[in-house]
Design an enzyme around this catalytic site. Structure first.
Site, PDB file in Angstrom:
ATOM      1  N   LYS A 145     -10.956   5.744  10.196  1.00 41.13           N
ATOM      2  CA  LYS A 145     -11.890   5.603   9.194  1.00 41.13           C
ATOM      3  C   LYS A 145     -11.562   4.342   8.190  1.00 41.13           C
ATOM      4  CE  LYS A 145     -13.556  10.359   8.244  1.00 41.13           C
ATOM      5  NZ  LYS A 145     -13.518  11.344   7.111  1.00 41.13           N
ATOM      6  N   GLU A 187      -0.521  14.569   1.686  1.00 42.23           N
ATOM      7  CA  GLU A 187      -1.267  14.546   3.042  1.00 42.23           C
ATOM      8  C   GLU A 187      -0.413  15.350   4.221  1.00 42.23           C
ATOM      9  OE1 GLU A 187      -4.392  13.408   2.889  1.00 42.23           O
ATOM     10  OE2 GLU A 187      -4.652  11.929   1.849  1.00 42.23           O
ATOM     11  N   GLU A 242     -16.716  13.136  12.754  1.00 39.80           N
ATOM     12  CA  GLU A 242     -16.675  14.039  11.901  1.00 39.80           C
ATOM     13  C   GLU A 242     -18.044  14.831  11.950  1.00 39.80           C
ATOM     14  OE1 GLU A 242     -14.689  13.479   8.386  1.00 39.80           O
ATOM     15  OE2 GLU A 242     -16.159  14.456   7.202  1.00 39.80           O
ATOM     16  N   HIS A 253     -10.184  17.115  -0.755  1.00 43.17           N
ATOM     17  CA  HIS A 253     -10.561  15.922  -0.900  1.00 43.17           C
ATOM     18  C   HIS A 253     -11.808  15.736  -1.842  1.00 43.17           C
ATOM     19  CE1 HIS A 253      -7.331  14.638   1.640  1.00 43.17           C
ATOM     20  NE2 HIS A 253      -7.569  13.296   1.639  1.00 43.17           N
TER      21      HIS A 253
HETATM   22  N1  LIG Z   1      -8.791   6.085   6.544  1.00 42.77           N
HETATM   23  C1  LIG Z   1      -8.287   7.315   6.399  1.00 42.77           C
HETATM   24  O1  LIG Z   1      -8.272   8.117   7.198  1.00 42.77           O
HETATM   25  C2  LIG Z   1      -7.409   7.432   4.983  1.00 42.77           C
HETATM   26  C3  LIG Z   1      -7.006   8.987   5.083  1.00 42.77           C
HETATM   27  C4  LIG Z   1      -6.148   9.175   3.875  1.00 42.77           C
HETATM   28  C5  LIG Z   1      -6.021   7.939   2.581  1.00 42.77           C
HETATM   29  N2  LIG Z   1      -6.847   7.090   2.694  1.00 42.77           N
HETATM   30  C6  LIG Z   1      -6.806   6.239   1.739  1.00 42.77           C
HETATM   31  O2  LIG Z   1      -5.572   5.329   1.655  1.00 42.77           O
HETATM   32  C7  LIG Z   1      -5.666   4.934   0.302  1.00 42.77           C
HETATM   33  C8  LIG Z   1      -4.295   5.253  -0.374  1.00 42.77           C
HETATM   34  O3  LIG Z   1      -3.090   4.758   0.301  1.00 42.77           O
HETATM   35  P1  LIG Z   1      -1.716   4.664  -0.261  1.00 42.77           P
HETATM   36  O4  LIG Z   1      -1.180   5.975  -0.785  1.00 42.77           O
HETATM   37  O5  LIG Z   1      -0.852   3.942   1.024  1.00 42.77           O
HETATM   38  O6  LIG Z   1      -1.879   3.525  -1.328  1.00 42.77           O
HETATM   39  P2  LIG Z   1      -1.470   1.918  -1.209  1.00 42.77           P
HETATM   40  O7  LIG Z   1      -2.057   1.145  -0.229  1.00 42.77           O
HETATM   41  O8  LIG Z   1      -2.193   1.510  -2.688  1.00 42.77           O
HETATM   42  O9  LIG Z   1       0.243   1.872  -1.427  1.00 42.77           O
HETATM   43  C9  LIG Z   1       0.642   2.448  -2.659  1.00 42.77           C
HETATM   44  C10 LIG Z   1       1.482   1.267  -3.218  1.00 42.77           C
HETATM   45  O10 LIG Z   1       2.880   1.300  -2.430  1.00 42.77           O
HETATM   46  C11 LIG Z   1       3.082  -0.400  -2.435  1.00 42.77           C
HETATM   47  N3  LIG Z   1       3.705  -0.433  -0.962  1.00 42.77           N
HETATM   48  C12 LIG Z   1       3.153  -0.182   0.227  1.00 42.77           C
HETATM   49  N4  LIG Z   1       4.392   0.074   1.349  1.00 42.77           N
HETATM   50  C13 LIG Z   1       5.416  -0.137   0.618  1.00 42.77           C
HETATM   51  C14 LIG Z   1       6.908  -0.315   0.998  1.00 42.77           C
HETATM   52  N5  LIG Z   1       7.084  -0.089   2.149  1.00 42.77           N
HETATM   53  N6  LIG Z   1       7.707  -0.311   0.240  1.00 42.77           N
HETATM   54  C15 LIG Z   1       7.468  -0.369  -1.349  1.00 42.77           C
HETATM   55  N7  LIG Z   1       6.170  -0.427  -1.828  1.00 42.77           N
HETATM   56  C16 LIG Z   1       5.133  -0.273  -0.712  1.00 42.77           C
HETATM   57  C17 LIG Z   1       1.870  -0.785  -2.250  1.00 42.77           C
HETATM   58  O11 LIG Z   1       2.005  -2.146  -2.766  1.00 42.77           O
HETATM   59  C18 LIG Z   1       1.063   0.276  -3.324  1.00 42.77           C
HETATM   60  O12 LIG Z   1       1.360  -0.442  -4.620  1.00 42.77           O
HETATM   61  C19 LIG Z   1      -6.745   5.507  -0.481  1.00 42.77           C
HETATM   62  O13 LIG Z   1      -7.390   4.359  -0.743  1.00 42.77           O
HETATM   63  C20 LIG Z   1      -7.426   6.797   0.367  1.00 42.77           C
HETATM   64  O14 LIG Z   1      -8.368   6.783   0.129  1.00 42.77           O
HETATM   65  C21 LIG Z   1      -7.741   6.735   3.908  1.00 42.77           C
HETATM   66 ZN   LIG Z   2      -6.471  11.649   1.788  1.00 44.97          ZN
END
Ligand SMILES: NC(=O)c1ccc[n+]([C@@H]2O[C@H](COP(=O)([O-])OP(=O)(O)OC[C@H]3O[C@@H](n4cnc5c(N)ncnc54)[C@H](O)[C@@H]3O)[C@@H](O)[C@H]2O)c1
Ligand SMILES: [Zn+2]
Length: 370
Positions: A145, A187, A242, A253
């Site tokens: 996705k 998650e 899905e 969600h």
């Molecule tokens: N495609 C899918 O199936 C799916 C599933 C769940 C969530 N999502 C999406 O994922 C997004 C959230 O992802 P997230 O929580 O990873 O957020 P993100 O990508 O914003 O990362 C969170 C923060 O952590 C920092 N960061 C990342 N890796 C790091 C590391 N190793 N060390 C230090 N800092 C680091 C980033 O710079 C950012 O500030 C949402 O948009 C959500 O809708 C998508």
């Molecule tokens: Zn999610």
């Protein structure tokens, strides 16, 4: 320990998720092996790149890979039309061609955005995920996705576009902030709450090792990430687009996405995993109220999320019950006025309900806000 490989069984689009410590150093060789003649465009955010970019570049260079770098701002707001344009222009400026590789190096924001960009650039280029957050390693990098948020709601523009390879380096989580680690954990717990009560019990027992890291922590993290990827891979292989039970992954969600939209995707106020934590607890409370789920299980879930530092209740100003209900109607899970929600009969007993009355959710939200 050896690398654990979880396969996502999607026929000719099947791919492997590699899970181990130290994969960053091997990434160049592994990408070279799977895409021998490709150039690579690393798409990342500035925060991740400041910490780990040099190591990734060294890994690609050592494998003799010609690469370009496209850097975006960190945070949920980047997953937008503006962020997509910037990403696509960066890839075009780097002259990425159809057989080249877009390498998403970051959390779920970068993975969703870069994956969507890869799906539409020249009508589709190769795509590899290197997730760097717990959330991305257990969830967003797997399953294909991709997409962006709009003013109308979360993830409303996007595509199903599978990567050809996923490399999850557990060691990268060492630099993740406690807040982002906890967000990703929502998650992880979700998989237990959907259909694996023993996994949820294991999480209750092992949360300290998992959160504190260290040598015990690494083993616990590996187990949690592998179990989560196996759970997601199994569902995705059964139901890629899905049409059926992949929707179970949306537990928490529908509420959560409404909260993210309410704060206008401001990561300083609320990040995705936190919204999911609140949303899951709301789903359990709603089901307890409706007599579907034992109230003590709803309390147990909430206590667990609180114990790891996650929010579980509506906070600050997320708008009114009406505005939240409006956002819920905009979510994808609406069909002919009836809402589709993932409901639960208890821990590990989630199910899809396609006929939830909007009015009932409205009055539940009124109570939650009061
Ligand atoms: N495609 C899918 O199936 C799916 C599933 C769940 C969530 N999502 C999406 O994922 C997004 C959230 O992802 P997230 O929580 O990873 O957020 P993100 O990508 O914003 O990362 C969170 C923060 O952590 C920092 N960061 C990342 N890796 C790091 C590391 N190793 N060390 C230090 N800092 C680091 C980033 O710079 C950012 O500030 C949402 O948009 C959500 O809708 C998508
Ligand atoms: Zn999610």
């Amino acid at each position: 320990m050896t690398t654990t490989i979880v396969s996502v069984g999607l026929g000719e689009r099947a791919y492997a998720i590699h899970i181990d410590e130290g994969l960053l150093a091997k990434a160049g060789a592994m990408i070279k092996q799977s895409h021998p003649r490709a150039r690579v465009a690393i798409v990342s955010d500035k925060q991740v790149y400041a910490l780990h970019g040099k190591a990734l570049e060294a890994s690609l260079a050592a494998a003799g890979i010609d690469y370009a770098v496209v850097l975006l701002e960190a945070g949920e707001k980047t997953k937008s039309f503006a962020g997509l344009e910037q990403c696509l222009n960066g890839l075009l400026a780097a002259k990425i061609e159809r057989n080249d590789v877009v390498l998403a190096f970051g959390g779920g924001v970068i993975g969703d955005l870069a994956g969507f960009a890869a799906s539409i650039l020249r009508r589709g280029v190769q795509f590899v995920q290197m997730p760097t957050t717990l959330l991305a390693q257990v969830d967003s990098s797997v399953g294909g996705k991709t997409g962006i948020n709009t003013a109308f709601g979360k993830n409303l523009v996007g595509a199903f576009y599978q990567p050809s390879l996923v490399l999850a380096d557990i060691a990268l989580l060492e630099t993740l902030s406690p807040r982002e680690f906890a967000a990703g954990y929502a998650e992880v717990a979700k998989y237990g709450l959907i259909n694996n009560a023993p996994f949820f019990e294991w999480l209750e027992e092992n949360k300290d090792a998992l959160f504190n890291g260290g040598s015990n922590g690494l083993a616990a993290r590996r187990h949690a990430i592998v179990t989560s990827c196996q759970a997601k891979a199994a569902i995705v292989a059964r139901d890629e687009k899905e049409m059926g039970d992949r929707a179970l992954l949306n537990l928490g969600h529908t509420f959560g996405h409404a909260l993210e939209a309410a704060v206008k995707y401001d990561s300083a106020r609320l990040v995705h995993g936190e919204a999911v934590s609140i949303g899951i607890c709301q789903a359990f409370r709603y089901c307890a109220q409706e007599g579907l789920c034992p109230p003590e299980e709803a309390l147990r879930v909430e206590a667990h999320f609180q114990a790891v530092g996650l929010p579980t209740r509506l906070m600050q100003d997320y708008g009114t019950a009406d505005s939240l209900l409006d956002a819920i109607r905009q979510d994808k899970k609406v069909s002919r006025g009836k809402l589709t929600f993932i409901l639960t009969r208890g821990i590990g007993k989630s199910f899809i309900a396609k006929d939830v009355e909007a009015a009932k959710i409205g009055s539940f939200l009124e109570k939650e806000i009061a």
